[in-house]
Every structure is written in C-alpha cells, then in structure tokens.
Design an enzyme around this catalytic site. Structure first.
Site, short mmCIF file in Angstrom:
data_model
loop_
_atom_site.label_atom_id
_atom_site.label_comp_id
_atom_site.label_asym_id
_atom_site.label_seq_id
_atom_site.Cartn_x
_atom_site.Cartn_y
_atom_site.Cartn_z
N TRP A 184 2.47 4.86 -2.03
CA TRP A 184 2.14 4.77 -0.60
C TRP A 184 2.32 3.32 -0.18
O TRP A 184 1.82 2.42 -0.86
CB TRP A 184 0.69 5.21 -0.33
N GLU A 223 3.62 9.44 -0.48
CA GLU A 223 2.52 9.73 0.45
C GLU A 223 2.79 9.19 1.85
O GLU A 223 2.96 7.99 2.06
CB GLU A 223 1.22 9.12 -0.09
N LYS A 225 1.65 8.77 6.01
CA LYS A 225 0.46 8.74 6.85
C LYS A 225 0.81 8.57 8.30
O LYS A 225 1.97 8.33 8.67
CB LYS A 225 -0.56 7.71 6.37
N ASP A 256 -2.48 13.62 2.06
CA ASP A 256 -3.81 13.04 2.17
C ASP A 256 -4.46 13.68 3.39
O ASP A 256 -3.89 13.65 4.49
CB ASP A 256 -3.69 11.51 2.34
N HIS A 259 -4.57 11.90 6.75
CA HIS A 259 -3.34 11.29 7.26
C HIS A 259 -2.61 12.10 8.32
O HIS A 259 -1.41 11.96 8.49
CB HIS A 259 -2.39 10.99 6.11
N HIS A 283 -4.55 14.15 -1.73
CA HIS A 283 -5.55 13.09 -1.66
C HIS A 283 -6.67 13.66 -0.79
O HIS A 283 -6.56 13.71 0.43
CB HIS A 283 -4.97 11.82 -1.01
N ASP A 291 -8.69 8.01 10.05
CA ASP A 291 -8.54 8.05 8.59
C ASP A 291 -9.62 7.19 7.94
O ASP A 291 -9.34 6.18 7.32
CB ASP A 291 -7.13 7.54 8.25
N ASP A 293 -11.82 7.75 5.53
CA ASP A 293 -12.11 7.86 4.10
C ASP A 293 -13.60 7.97 3.79
O ASP A 293 -14.10 7.33 2.88
CB ASP A 293 -11.46 6.70 3.33
N ASP A 323 -9.41 10.66 -2.68
CA ASP A 323 -9.10 9.37 -2.06
C ASP A 323 -10.06 9.10 -0.91
O ASP A 323 -9.81 9.49 0.22
CB ASP A 323 -7.65 9.34 -1.56
C1 RNT Z 1 -4.02 4.89 2.43
C2 RNT Z 1 -3.64 5.93 1.46
C3 RNT Z 1 -3.64 5.50 0.01
C4 RNT Z 1 -4.81 4.64 -0.35
C5 RNT Z 1 -4.95 4.33 -1.83
C6 RNT Z 1 -5.89 3.22 -2.09
O1 RNT Z 1 -4.18 5.37 3.70
O2 RNT Z 1 -4.46 7.03 1.62
O3 RNT Z 1 -3.57 6.62 -0.80
O4 RNT Z 1 -6.01 5.18 0.10
O5 RNT Z 1 -3.72 4.12 -2.36
ZN ZN Z 2 -4.27 8.59 0.16
#
Ligand code: RNT
Ligand code: ZN
Length: 416
Positions: A184, A223, A225, A256, A259, A283, A291, A293, A323
């Site tokens: 990513w 990945e 986003k 993810d 994302h 993820h 986003d 997290d 993630d």
């Molecule tokens: C970031 C991505 C990625 C990170 C990690 C730390 O938006 O989700 O996967 O969270 O690589």
């Molecule tokens: Zn991610």
C-alpha cells in the site's frame, strides 16, 4: 463447564433443526487464521528511528499509556494477545519493525537479516509471518513515492519494495507457507491535480518493475484506498486502478473495509472480485465517518462481509488481516476485542442455515427467506462461541478483560 456444555448442546440441537452442523462450523472456524497486524501495539511507529512520526495520510489518535517501544515489548504484547484468542494466527509485520540493532538502516538497504530475529521468534511461537513494505513516515515519503515524477525518488521506493519482496520470500521459505506481502502506498494529492493519468502511469510502471521477479514463497497483495488525510482530492492507487492491475496481472487484491465510500458495500465485492483474481486479502477495520481505523466490533458491515465469504464458499481464497490502530485505549485489549469480533462474525456466518435459505430462494419463497434470515440473527451462536473458546483453552466470554488488566498492571503500565 456443565452450564456451558448444556448451553452448547441446546444450541447444537437448535442449529441441527435448521440443517446446520455446529461441529463442522467450529472446525471451519478453527482453520481460519487471522493475520494480526503488528502496528496496533505501538500506533504504527515502528523501530526505524527513535522519534518516528506517522505520515502518509494515516493517523493514530489517543495517548493511552503503555505502547510497545521496541521489538521485545511488541513481541511480549503479541504473545499475550495470542493467549487470549482461540485458533492459531499469523503476524503481519511492516518493514519499519525490523531488528535494526540501534543502527539506522534506510529503506533501500533493508535485508532479510533484519528480520531474522522475527523469523526465529515466530517459529518458536508457532506463528507464521506476513509482510508489508512501508512507504510512509520517511523524509522521501512526501505526497508521492512509487508514482513520483522524479526518477530518483521513484527508484528509491522501487528498490525498497523489491527488497521487501525478497524479505517476504525468505519468510515464506522459512515457514514453509507463503508469506503474504501487502503493498500500500499513500501517493496522492491534497488538492486538484491535472496529472492523474501521469501518476497512474508511473505507478503502473513502478509496479511492473517491482513484480518483475517471480518469487515462489511469497504472494503479492495490492491495496487501494479512497483518500488519505492531507491527500483528499486524489489517490493514485484507487480501487479501479488496483482492481485493473490485479485482474490483468493475477495479483491478490486487498480490500480494506475503511477504504471505500461509507455507504459502499465491501461484502458485495467478494463474489465479483473473486471471479477475476486468485485471492482476496482483507484488512478488517472500522471506519467512523472516515477511514478512522477504530477497533473492529461485530457490526453489520463485518457480519455481512463474513456471510458473503461463506456463501461464496471462499474461505480458502480469502485471507483475513486486521488493520486498525486505536491509541486511546489499552492496546492489547484493542487487539483482543477486534480479533475476537472478527472471529465471531465468521462463526455466525458459518452457522447460517444456508441450505434452507437457498431452498426458499430457489422456490421464490421470499417471505420465508427473509423470515429465516431474521430468525437466524437470534439463534444461540454465543453458546457455540463459548464452546469454541473453552475447547481452545482461552478465556470464555468477558473473562479476557481480567487478563488484559493483569497484563497492564504487570507490564504495560510500567512503560513510561
Ligand atoms: C492505510 C492502509 C494500510 C495501513 C497499514 C499500516 O490506509 O490501510 O494498510 O493501515 O499498512
Ligand atoms: Zn489497510
């Protein structure tokens, strides 16, 4: 134990009446390994620099005490987490978590030797490793890395990522099981850009060079986003970009759950994407308004995602990575909540009375289908979950809270 056993027997009977074998579901759940992300333990800081700060459009917020400050502490935290999770799991490392021995090792110098300690430790603890190249938190990160128009900066990141593949290859070889390497990069633009096509062309060309060597013991995951903080107007590696790349080159696409547009269904992508790429890497995360997290919980998004994977009979083609990074609560506890929530979602999916539902659907009995979908939500899946924890020798129900508290008293509260 007696009560738990009784509750399980009653649950098993009720599920059997809907055509579901709870023992089979438990066996499938036991086989489902999560790839635990190392970065919840230290708010994505890593060990590259003593004063490392997070960049690249991602952010961990909160300052709960006790974060892991070095590999030894991070390993101890992971071992505690592992002891509170049923099943056997993997650990996903980022490049910035190497054993650099107090020396500065730049991203274009990293080698498998910097991960020898991790590989040995992982073997000792029966953990398999996954890996991630790291484009963020570096003076050359800026807004663009692999898509940078400056050839020398692009070269730097191509070299980094090629080296990361070699490290992943060594990990895969050492553990006798392919190492999943996730790629990513945050590349994007804060404001309107007139060079969308150029940057995407550069990213495609960089990827082609990175993936030039075929390495049999690792797998490439890419990945996408939607946007990053400070990079809101444009993301080079958008979903369309990586889906196109993945389909044309046979790469694993990483989805993810944070994302996408917040009303977009990631669950619905499973059955579409799996027809055209070899595997999917997840993820699992929890976006709140963006986003963000947040720690994963058992919500409709993740439940629906797990159900779609099971309904597509795709457990063997979907890797489940976590993630999220919440720095505002006990970090070991955050791991356990999110990992167990993910497992519970899959258990509920595995317990779905799918045959009956499909029979209804096949006959056009849509009232009956909807009614059973609703009833299924209240079937006693929790008794099956408790039995899973009991058999796996990990705390049942909320008993893991005390263990996390004990670890905080003994270990993490002493890190100042
Ligand atoms: C970031 C991505 C990625 C990170 C990690 C730390 O938006 O989700 O996967 O969270 O690589
Ligand atoms: Zn991610």
């Amino acid at each position: 134990m007696k009560q738990l056993q009784k509750a399980y027997e009653i649950a098993a009977e009720r599920y059997a009446a809907t055509g579901v074998d709870t023992e089979k579901a438990l066996e499938q759940l036991r086989q489902l390994s999560l790839s635990l992300h190392c970065w919840q333990a230290d708010d994505v800081t890593g060990f590259e620099r003593p004063d490392g700060t997070l960049s690249g459009g991602i952010q961990a917020t909160g300052n709960y005490p006790g974060k892991a400050r070095n590999a030894e502490e991070l390993r101890a935290d992971i071992i505690r987490v592992k002891s509170l999770l049923p099943g056997s799991h993997r650990l996903s490392l980022h490049e910035i978590y190497g054993d650099f021995g107090g020396k500065f090792v730049d991203r274009d110098e990293v080698e498998p030797a910097h991960f020898a300690g991790w590989m040995e430790w992982a073997r000792e603890h029966g953990l398999k490793l996954d890996f991630n190249s790291t484009s963020f938190s570096h003076p050359k990160s800026g807004d663009l890395t692999l898509a940078h128009p400056d050839r020398s900066i692009r070269e730097f990141w191509v070299e980094h990522t090629r080296r990361c593949r070699v490290i992943a290859e060594e990990m895969g070889k050492a553990q006798g099981d392919p190492c999943m390497m996730n790629l990513w990069v945050h590349d994007g633009s804060k404001d309107a850009t007139v060079n969308r096509y150029l940057y995407r062309t550069l990213l495609r060309d960089s990827l082609d060079r990175i993936f030039a060597d075929s390495l049999p013991h690792m797998r490439d995951c890419i990945e996408a986003k939607l946007f990053g903080i400070g990079l809101e107007s444009y993301t080079v590696g958008s979903y369309d970009f990586y889906l196109g790349y993945g389909v044309s080159k046979g790469k694993i696409v990483t989805l993810d759950t944070g994302h996408f547009h917040l009303t977009e269904s990631v669950a619905d992508k499973i059955s579409a994407v799996l027809l055209f790429v070899p595997e999917i890497m997840l993820h699992v995360s929890r976006p709140i308004r963006w986003d963000s997290d947040h720690v994963v919980i058992m919500n409709d998004d993740i439940l629906e995602l797990a159900h779609e994977i099971v309904r597509a009979n795709a457990l063997s083609r979907v890797r489940v990575g976590l993630d999220y990074f919440d720095a505002s609560i006990n970090r070991v506890g955050a791991y356990v909540i999110g990992a167990r929530a993910t497992q519970k979602c899959f258990l509920r999916a595995l317990l779905e009375p799918l045959e009956t539902l499909r029979a209804y659907e096949g006959k056009g009995q849509y009232f009956e289908r909807l009614a059973l979908l609703e009833e299924a939500k209240a079937l006693p899946w929790n008794a099956v979950w408790d039995m899973f924890c009991e058999r796996e020798g990990v705390p049942v129900g909320d008993a893991f809270i005390a263990s996390v508290q004990q670890y905080e008293r003994d270990v993490t509260s002493k890190r100042t």
